[in-house]
Structure formats: structure tokens, C-alpha cells
Design a protein around this motif. Structure first.
Motif, PDB file in Angstrom:
ATOM      1  N   GLY A   1      44.514  48.712  52.165  1.00 53.34           N
ATOM      2  CA  GLY A   1      44.386  47.696  51.185  1.00 53.34           C
ATOM      3  C   GLY A   1      43.248  48.382  50.015  1.00 53.34           C
ATOM      4  N   TYR A   2      42.717  47.704  49.260  1.00 54.58           N
ATOM      5  CA  TYR A   2      41.782  48.173  48.227  1.00 54.58           C
ATOM      6  C   TYR A   2      40.589  47.352  48.124  1.00 54.58           C
ATOM      7  CZ  TYR A   2      45.355  51.558  46.990  1.00 54.58           C
ATOM      8  OH  TYR A   2      46.403  52.438  47.122  1.00 54.58           O
ATOM      9  N   VAL A   3      39.600  47.960  47.811  1.00 58.87           N
ATOM     10  CA  VAL A   3      38.179  47.066  47.245  1.00 58.87           C
ATOM     11  C   VAL A   3      37.626  47.652  45.786  1.00 58.87           C
ATOM     12  CG1 VAL A   3      37.677  46.529  49.724  1.00 58.87           C
ATOM     13  CG2 VAL A   3      36.815  48.566  48.605  1.00 58.87           C
TER      14      VAL A   3
ATOM     15  N   ALA B   1      37.314  36.661  50.637  1.00 60.23           N
ATOM     16  CA  ALA B   1      37.101  35.400  49.961  1.00 60.23           C
ATOM     17  C   ALA B   1      36.556  36.080  48.389  1.00 60.23           C
ATOM     18  CB  ALA B   1      35.761  34.570  50.438  1.00 60.23           C
ATOM     19  N   GLU B   2      36.978  35.259  47.609  1.00 52.72           N
ATOM     20  CA  GLU B   2      36.546  35.611  45.997  1.00 52.72           C
ATOM     21  C   GLU B   2      37.180  36.931  45.702  1.00 52.72           C
ATOM     22  OE1 GLU B   2      35.170  33.198  44.322  1.00 52.72           O
ATOM     23  OE2 GLU B   2      34.763  32.070  46.123  1.00 52.72           O
ATOM     24  N   GLY B   3      38.385  37.290  46.292  1.00 52.19           N
ATOM     25  CA  GLY B   3      39.147  38.586  45.957  1.00 52.19           C
ATOM     26  C   GLY B   3      38.248  39.698  46.189  1.00 52.19           C
ATOM     27  N   ARG B   4      37.413  39.791  47.269  1.00 53.11           N
ATOM     28  CA  ARG B   4      36.720  40.917  47.570  1.00 53.11           C
ATOM     29  C   ARG B   4      37.424  42.033  48.197  1.00 53.11           C
ATOM     30  NH1 ARG B   4      32.763  36.710  48.593  1.00 53.11           N
ATOM     31  NH2 ARG B   4      31.345  36.877  46.767  1.00 53.11           N
ATOM     32  N   THR B   5      38.695  41.596  48.928  1.00 59.35           N
ATOM     33  CA  THR B   5      39.542  42.725  49.340  1.00 59.35           C
ATOM     34  C   THR B   5      40.871  42.392  48.857  1.00 59.35           C
ATOM     35  OG1 THR B   5      40.276  41.424  51.174  1.00 59.35           O
ATOM     36  CG2 THR B   5      38.477  42.818  51.408  1.00 59.35           C
TER      37      THR B   5
ATOM     38  N   ASP C   1      49.837  45.793  47.964  1.00 61.15           N
ATOM     39  CA  ASP C   1      50.565  45.580  46.910  1.00 61.15           C
ATOM     40  C   ASP C   1      50.006  44.556  45.870  1.00 61.15           C
ATOM     41  OD1 ASP C   1      50.510  43.483  48.349  1.00 61.15           O
ATOM     42  OD2 ASP C   1      52.649  43.079  48.593  1.00 61.15           O
ATOM     43  N   PHE C   2      48.825  44.693  45.535  1.00 67.60           N
ATOM     44  CA  PHE C   2      48.104  43.806  44.770  1.00 67.60           C
ATOM     45  C   PHE C   2      48.256  44.162  43.389  1.00 67.60           C
ATOM     46  CE2 PHE C   2      44.920  46.889  44.534  1.00 67.60           C
ATOM     47  CZ  PHE C   2      44.119  46.611  43.402  1.00 67.60           C
ATOM     48  N   THR C   3      48.118  43.080  42.203  1.00 62.16           N
ATOM     49  CA  THR C   3      48.518  43.770  40.805  1.00 62.16           C
ATOM     50  C   THR C   3      46.966  44.178  40.477  1.00 62.16           C
ATOM     51  OG1 THR C   3      50.099  41.880  40.695  1.00 62.16           O
ATOM     52  CG2 THR C   3      49.173  42.717  38.647  1.00 62.16           C
ATOM     53  N   VAL C   4      47.047  45.365  40.097  1.00 63.29           N
ATOM     54  CA  VAL C   4      45.761  46.010  39.067  1.00 63.29           C
ATOM     55  C   VAL C   4      45.678  45.409  38.042  1.00 63.29           C
ATOM     56  CG1 VAL C   4      44.798  48.213  38.304  1.00 63.29           C
ATOM     57  CG2 VAL C   4      46.250  48.114  40.482  1.00 63.29           C
ATOM     58  N   PRO C   5      44.163  44.634  37.960  1.00 57.42           N
ATOM     59  CA  PRO C   5      44.019  44.143  36.448  1.00 57.42           C
ATOM     60  C   PRO C   5      44.267  45.007  35.310  1.00 57.42           C
ATOM     61  CG  PRO C   5      42.104  44.311  37.875  1.00 57.42           C
ATOM     62  CD  PRO C   5      43.313  44.842  38.706  1.00 57.42           C
TER      63      PRO C   5
ATOM     64  N   GLY D   1      43.191  47.270  32.559  1.00 57.68           N
ATOM     65  CA  GLY D   1      41.985  48.347  32.476  1.00 57.68           C
ATOM     66  C   GLY D   1      41.439  48.604  33.965  1.00 57.68           C
ATOM     67  N   GLY D   2      42.100  48.259  35.058  1.00 58.30           N
ATOM     68  CA  GLY D   2      41.884  48.669  36.209  1.00 58.30           C
ATOM     69  C   GLY D   2      42.353  50.242  36.652  1.00 58.30           C
ATOM     70  N   VAL D   3      41.783  50.897  37.590  1.00 56.21           N
ATOM     71  CA  VAL D   3      42.397  52.263  38.109  1.00 56.21           C
ATOM     72  C   VAL D   3      42.167  52.206  39.624  1.00 56.21           C
ATOM     73  CG1 VAL D   3      41.928  54.727  37.955  1.00 56.21           C
ATOM     74  CG2 VAL D   3      41.356  53.053  35.895  1.00 56.21           C
ATOM     75  N   LEU D   4      43.401  52.542  40.230  1.00 57.06           N
ATOM     76  CA  LEU D   4      43.439  52.876  41.548  1.00 57.06           C
ATOM     77  C   LEU D   4      43.167  54.431  41.771  1.00 57.06           C
ATOM     78  CD1 LEU D   4      46.760  51.175  42.763  1.00 57.06           C
ATOM     79  CD2 LEU D   4      44.481  50.246  43.170  1.00 57.06           C
ATOM     80  N   LEU D   5      42.120  54.707  42.618  1.00 53.94           N
ATOM     81  CA  LEU D   5      41.501  55.827  42.859  1.00 53.94           C
ATOM     82  C   LEU D   5      41.578  56.321  44.303  1.00 53.94           C
ATOM     83  CD1 LEU D   5      40.095  58.225  41.246  1.00 53.94           C
ATOM     84  CD2 LEU D   5      38.006  57.154  41.897  1.00 53.94           C
ATOM     85  N   ASP D   6      42.894  56.834  44.458  1.00 56.90           N
ATOM     86  CA  ASP D   6      43.078  57.294  45.778  1.00 56.90           C
ATOM     87  C   ASP D   6      42.275  58.487  46.492  1.00 56.90           C
ATOM     88  OD1 ASP D   6      44.537  55.186  46.881  1.00 56.90           O
ATOM     89  OD2 ASP D   6      46.476  55.540  45.686  1.00 56.90           O
ATOM     90  N   GLY D   7      42.170  59.361  45.598  1.00 59.36           N
ATOM     91  CA  GLY D   7      41.656  60.667  46.184  1.00 59.36           C
ATOM     92  C   GLY D   7      40.218  60.981  46.194  1.00 59.36           C
TER      93      GLY D   7
END
Length: 192
Positions: free
Chosen positions: A52-54, A90-94, A98-102, A104-110
Motif C-alpha cells: 500500500g502507500y502512505v 482513518a481519514e485516508g492515512r493509508t 490501487d488508490f487514485t493518486v490525487p 499533483g501527487g507523486v508515487l515514489l517507489d525507489g
């Protein structure tokens, strides 16, 4: 020179020192065998985890980093795991994988070295019968505690770590969990 009370305990402390040195002289295998015999039938919580992502607290902008979240299909120790999972999410903290990145958001996997903020709950279990220290052979009180932790991040793009901790602590599930004697909640800040 120490106090008279310290001097009077000299023989007792010397006996404890002899036991400690004997324990230190054991091989690693022998120490592990002693630990296993004392641990007995206690069951460790084995949580199923999924990717998942935070959203990190320490970055400017909407940066989402990968973490291992508690699975929703967990059955063993389900109540404790469910409480932690629900409180952290709660409140979208996790976010699920497959969540939708808002916008301007960036997934930083590395990113190396990142450790997310964590919520940990420790549930007090029943008293354990074998309470002798494997080092000093002294009796003490132990419990069959169970602990579960989960990472969490920002609930909104402006939430601070302190605000997130305060909000999680104020949740009714956490407050009722803490009403049982011996139950504990702890938080670990993220490391970038």
C-alpha cells in the motif's frame, strides 16, 4: 565508598553477578534454547501484510511512498489487527495499492532509508506461569502480550505528525482499548 545498605547487599549482588556471567558464557544456541523453553506455548501475532502507500509527513507536496499495510483478510487475532488497521487508515492515512493518486501527487517507489510513522497497540494477555528470568533465575511477573503495528501517513496534504497522533488517540476504538489495564498504544515518527 557506597552506602551501608549497598555494602550489605554485596553477597546478594555477587551471587547475581555470578549467574549473569554464567549466562553470558553460553553459546547463542544455548541462549535461544533457554528462551524457547521459557516462551512455551505463547503465540506470536503473525499479521498478513499487503502493499500500500502512505503520504509522507516530511516532504513538501503530495509524495506517496510504498509500505506494507495490514491485510483486510486477516482472521487470527482479528480484533486487535482490525482495531490497528482501522485506526491507522482513518481519514485516508493509508492507501491501497490501487488508490487514485490525487492531482499533483507523486508515487515514489525507489526511496531508500524511508521508515513510515507507525501506530502500535499492545494487548495485555493472561499471566504466564513460568516467570523465572533465564539470566538471574529470579521470579518476576510476565504476561502473554500481543502487539500489532501499522504504518500511517498524512490524512490531508497539510496534516502534521502531531495532529495525526492526536486524532488517532482520540478515536473511540483506541480510547476503549486503553480502558483495559495493561493495554498500551505507542507511536513512532517517520524517518526520511
Amino acid at each position: 565508598m557506597g552506602r551501608y545498605s549497598d555494602i550489605r547487599r554485596g553477597a546478594e549482588l555477587n551471587a547475581a553477578l555470578v549467574k549473569l556471567r554464567a549466562y553470558e558464557d553460553l553459546s547463542r544456541d544455548q541462549k535461544q534454547a533457554l528462551y524457547k523453553t521459557q516462551r512455551g506455548s505463547l503465540v506470536k501475532v503473525k499479521a498478513n501484510r499487503v502493499k500500500g502507500y502512505v503520504e509522507a509527513f516530511g516532504f513538501t507536496g503530495r509524495i506517496f511512498l510504498p509500505v506494507k499495510l495490514l491485510s483486510t483478510t486477516q482472521s487470527a487475532n482479528g480484533t486487535l489487527i482490525g482495531t490497528v488497521r482501522t485506526a491507522a487508515a482513518a481519514e485516508g492515512r493509508t492507501n491501497a495499492v490501487d488508490f487514485t493518486v490525487p492531482s499533483g501527487g507523486v508515487l515514489l517507489d525507489g526511496l531508500n532509508g524511508f521508515k513510515p510513522a507507525k501506530l502500535s497497540l499492545t494487548e495485555r494477555g493472561a499471566p504466564v506461569a513460568n516467570n523465572k528470568s533465564r539470566v538471574t533465575d529470579e521470579e518476576y511477573q510476565r504476561f502473554d502480550n500481543k502487539s500489532v503495528s501499522s504504518p500511517f501517513g498524512q490524512g490531508t496534504d497539510t496534516e502534521t505528525y502531531a495532529a495525526a497522533v492526536a486524532d488517532i488517540k482520540a478515536q473511540s476504538a483506541i480510547e476503549s482499548f486503553l480502558q483495559t489495564t495493561g493495554n498500551r498504544v505507542s507511536f513512532t515518527p517517520e524517518i526520511l
